[in-house]
Enzyme design. Structure first.
Site, PDB file in Angstrom:
ATOM      1  N   GLY A  90      26.828   5.997 -31.149  1.00  0.00           N
ATOM      2  CA  GLY A  90      27.460   5.030 -30.259  1.00  0.00           C
ATOM      3  C   GLY A  90      28.148   3.962 -31.072  1.00  0.00           C
ATOM      4  N   PHE A  92      27.034   1.222 -32.264  1.00  0.00           N
ATOM      5  CA  PHE A  92      26.222   0.652 -33.343  1.00  0.00           C
ATOM      6  C   PHE A  92      26.261   1.543 -34.576  1.00  0.00           C
ATOM      7  CE2 PHE A  92      22.208  -0.311 -35.527  1.00  0.00           C
ATOM      8  CZ  PHE A  92      22.191  -1.695 -35.492  1.00  0.00           C
ATOM      9  N   ASP A 211      24.668  -4.647 -20.279  1.00  0.00           N
ATOM     10  CA  ASP A 211      25.347  -3.421 -20.699  1.00  0.00           C
ATOM     11  C   ASP A 211      24.732  -2.219 -19.998  1.00  0.00           C
ATOM     12  OD1 ASP A 211      27.338  -2.119 -22.042  1.00  0.00           O
ATOM     13  OD2 ASP A 211      26.238  -1.953 -23.940  1.00  0.00           O
TER      14      ASP A 211
END
Ligand SMILES: Nc1ncnc2c1ncn2[C@@H]1O[C@H](COP(=O)(O)OP(=O)(O)OP(=O)(O)O)[C@@H](O)[C@H]1O
Ligand SMILES: [Mg+2]
Length: 387
Positions: A90, A92, A211
């Site tokens: 993702g 990150f 989120d």
């Protein structure tokens, strides 16, 4: 699964993230407050002037021990971050499957873990990593993914979680070439995720998750839903304040309209994002799907909204892959709930604890199934043919 996603969030994050070695600023007194069950806020740490070493995070947060792993230990746990152990990627960075036990650390339970590594060339950074530790290190709930530990070594930032065998809701719901997710599983996931959000909103110091989306809902082997990714979470408003004003971050399609317009963040912003995921569960369609969007000429939410509250039109939007295998009365209630969560204005949206109350009775299936439509025609000989 391993394709790198460029989200709206990542584009905004580029303005905010910083990745230099950034000593965690925290004082012993603040940490000690945990013993009296007072949650430490993200702002307590980023505003503090003390330069207590990051390793102190490994001390107990409300009784839950966080392990401070070395990079070497996590290499060992993941077969040197081998490609075959990769679970996904993702904003990150990449996530790897690994295994830890008491050979690695005394007292550590033998278990499979997911190790998330900060991509040093990526768009997220130390702040998201720290937020994850501050929130998930202190908040424990059956519907939040468990953080086991972290690694902080030079520029490296890693997070170690309990392993969720069924991956994310996004992967499960939108997976091609596999059986459709049954209605009962969808309802179980909707309820579990709602309980996770309700817990955050009703904590002594409320947390706004910010989120909520299908990829951040992880699934256990029995489809218990758990929220992950607290990198964007915010402490809720305090005292007389009604909202938190903040930079606009989130994921395109899921963020509430008033938050995008004003930057005002409330727990009701999470309720809107929850409504989007509920709509995805009902329709089996992604909120952001460019090919469909151009066909429909509008977003999934705008397209579905009028049909959500019209029981006669509801069948037009419910996932066709269910082939009618859902209880109609239950579906009408869930659609109405999604409609309320997706209100343009935040006030009429229900609270997450109300959402839980509405969904709880819909877990039992005493309703009549519609089933696939069978037309019985009488042929020339008077025999019945099923079409
Ligand atoms: N604890 C876990 N157990 C099993 N798989 C996990 C776990 N955490 C993450 N994953 C897998 O790694 C993938 C990437 O997760 P990650 O949260 O980093 O990104 P994302 O949610 O897809 O995107 P974004 O960065 O926008 O949140 C997930 O889709 C999931 O398949
Ligand atoms: Mg995520």
């Amino acid at each position: 699964m391993t394709t790198k996603k460029v989200t709206w969030k990542s584009m905004i994050l580029i303005l905010n993230c910083y990745k230099s070695k950034y000593p965690l600023e925290e004082s012993k007194e603040q940490v000690l407050k945990q013993g009296s069950f007072q949650r430490l806020c993200l702002s307590d740490i980023s505003n503090s002037s003390s330069t207590q070493a990051i390793e102190d995070l490994s001390i107990s947060f409300a009784g839950s021990k966080l392990y401070a792993f070395t990079l070497e230990e996590l290499k060992e746990a993941t077969h040197s971050f081998s490609w075959s152990n990769m679970l996904g990627e993702g904003g990150f960075g990449p996530v790897y499957k690994g295994f830890v036990d008491d050979k690695l650390r005394q007292g550590l339970k033998a278990q499979t873990v997911a190790v998330k590594c900060l991509d040093l060339d990526g768009l997220q950074g130390h702040r998201e990593w720290l937020a994850e530790i501050i929130f998930l290190g202190q908040l424990r709930h059956p519907h939040l993914v468990k953080l086991i530990g972290y690694c902080y070594e030079d520029e490296h930032r890693l997070l170690v979680y309990e392993y969720m065998p069924r991956g994310s809701l996004e992967n499960q719901l939108f997976r091609r070439y596999s059986a459709a997710m049954p209605w009962s599983t969808r309802m179980k996931i909707a309820l579990g995720a709602a309980k996770g959000l309700a817990f955050l909103h009703e904590a002594d110091k409320p947390v706004i998750y910010r989120d909520f989306k299908a990829s951040n809902v992880l699934l256990d082997s029995d489809y218990t839903a758990k929220l992950s990714d607290f990198g964007l979470a915010k402490d809720g408003p305090e005292g007389e304040e009604t909202h938190v004003t903040t930079r606009i971050m989130g994921t395109h399609g899921y963020a509430a309209p008033e938050y995008i317009m004003t930057g005002h963040l409330t727990t009701k912003s999470d309720v809107y994002s929850y409504g989007v995921v509920l709509l995805e569960l009902l329709t089996g369609k992604r909120v952001v799907d460019k090919s469909l969007q151009s066909k429909r000429g509008k977003s999934l939410v705008e397209w579905a909204r009028p049909m959500l509250r019209d029981p006669k039109k509801l069948h037009r939007i419910i996932d066709r892959r269910l082939e009618g295998q859902f209880p109609m009365k239950g579906a009408i209630k869930v659609a109405m709930l999604a409609f309320k969560c997706l209100c343009h204005h935040p006030n009429p949206r229900p609270s997450m604890s109300n959402v839980v109350k509405i969904l709880e009775p819909l877990q039992d299936f005493d309703d009549v199934f519609i089933g696939p439509f069978v037309y019985v025609a009488v042929n020339e000989n008077g025999d019945k043919d099923q079409i």
